[in-house]
Design an enzyme around this catalytic site. Sequence first.
Site, mmCIF file in Angstrom:
data_model
loop_
_atom_site.group_PDB
_atom_site.id
_atom_site.type_symbol
_atom_site.label_atom_id
_atom_site.label_comp_id
_atom_site.label_asym_id
_atom_site.label_seq_id
_atom_site.Cartn_x
_atom_site.Cartn_y
_atom_site.Cartn_z
ATOM 1 C CG ASN A 41 -0.401 -0.194 2.523
ATOM 2 O OD1 ASN A 41 0.607 -0.877 2.677
ATOM 3 N ND2 ASN A 41 -1.029 0.385 3.531
ATOM 4 C CB ILE A 42 1.613 3.696 -2.291
ATOM 5 C CG1 ILE A 42 2.453 2.484 -2.717
ATOM 6 C CG2 ILE A 42 2.415 4.986 -2.431
ATOM 7 C CD1 ILE A 42 2.726 2.405 -4.222
ATOM 8 C CD GLU A 43 -1.528 4.727 4.685
ATOM 9 O OE1 GLU A 43 -1.065 5.580 5.469
ATOM 10 O OE2 GLU A 43 -2.257 3.770 5.046
ATOM 11 C CB CYS A 52 -5.197 -1.232 -1.921
ATOM 12 S SG CYS A 52 -6.511 -0.454 -0.978
ATOM 13 C CD GLU A 54 -5.412 -5.750 -1.532
ATOM 14 O OE1 GLU A 54 -4.816 -4.663 -1.407
ATOM 15 O OE2 GLU A 54 -6.238 -6.171 -0.708
ATOM 16 C CB CYS A 90 -10.924 -2.033 -0.193
ATOM 17 S SG CYS A 90 -10.216 -1.405 -1.728
ATOM 18 C CB CYS A 93 -8.660 -4.178 -4.201
ATOM 19 S SG CYS A 93 -7.448 -2.903 -3.793
#
Length: 135
Positions: A41-43, A52, A54, A90, A93
Site C-alpha cells: 500500500n502507498i498512502e 492499496c 492489491e 476493499c 480492489c
Amino acid sequence: MKERLAKAAREAMSQAYAPYSGYCVGAALLCADGSVYTGCNIENAGYSATNCAERTAFFKAISDGKREFTAIAICGGKGGQLTDRIVSPCGVCRQVMREFCDDAFFVHLVTDTAIQTMTLAELLPLSFGPDNLTV
Ligand code: THU
C-alpha cells in the site's frame, strides 16, 4: 504455491508506505505464465490518493503486459505485524480483480498462522464486469 505467494506478500508488506494509518499491507499476484508481481500500500497526504497493495501488484503486472492471473495472496497488519485477522480486500480492489480475472481466481488471505482461500466470485457476487458491456 500459496505458501510461496504468502511469503512474497509478507516481503512486499515490508515496503509499505503507510505513515498515516500505520497499517501495512503486502500482496503477491501470480500470473498465468508463472511470474509473480508484488505490491504494497502507498498512502498519500491527500488520503483518497492512497493505493492499496492489491492494486499496486495488479497495476505493476498489467503495465508489464500481463493479462492473465491465477491467484493473489494478501497480508497485513498494524506496523507490519500479522495477527489472526485477515486483510479482506476493499471493494475497489475487488472490482479491479474483476476486470482481469474470472470467477475462479483464488484470493489467499494470509494471517500469522493460516491461509484462508476464497474465490473472486465469493468475494464479489453479482458483479459487474467487462462482459456486461458486450451486446
Ligand atoms: N489497504 C490495502 O492496501 N489493502 C486492503 O485490502 C485494505 C486496506 C490499505 C489502504 C491503507 O493504506 C491502509 O490499508 C488502511 O486502510
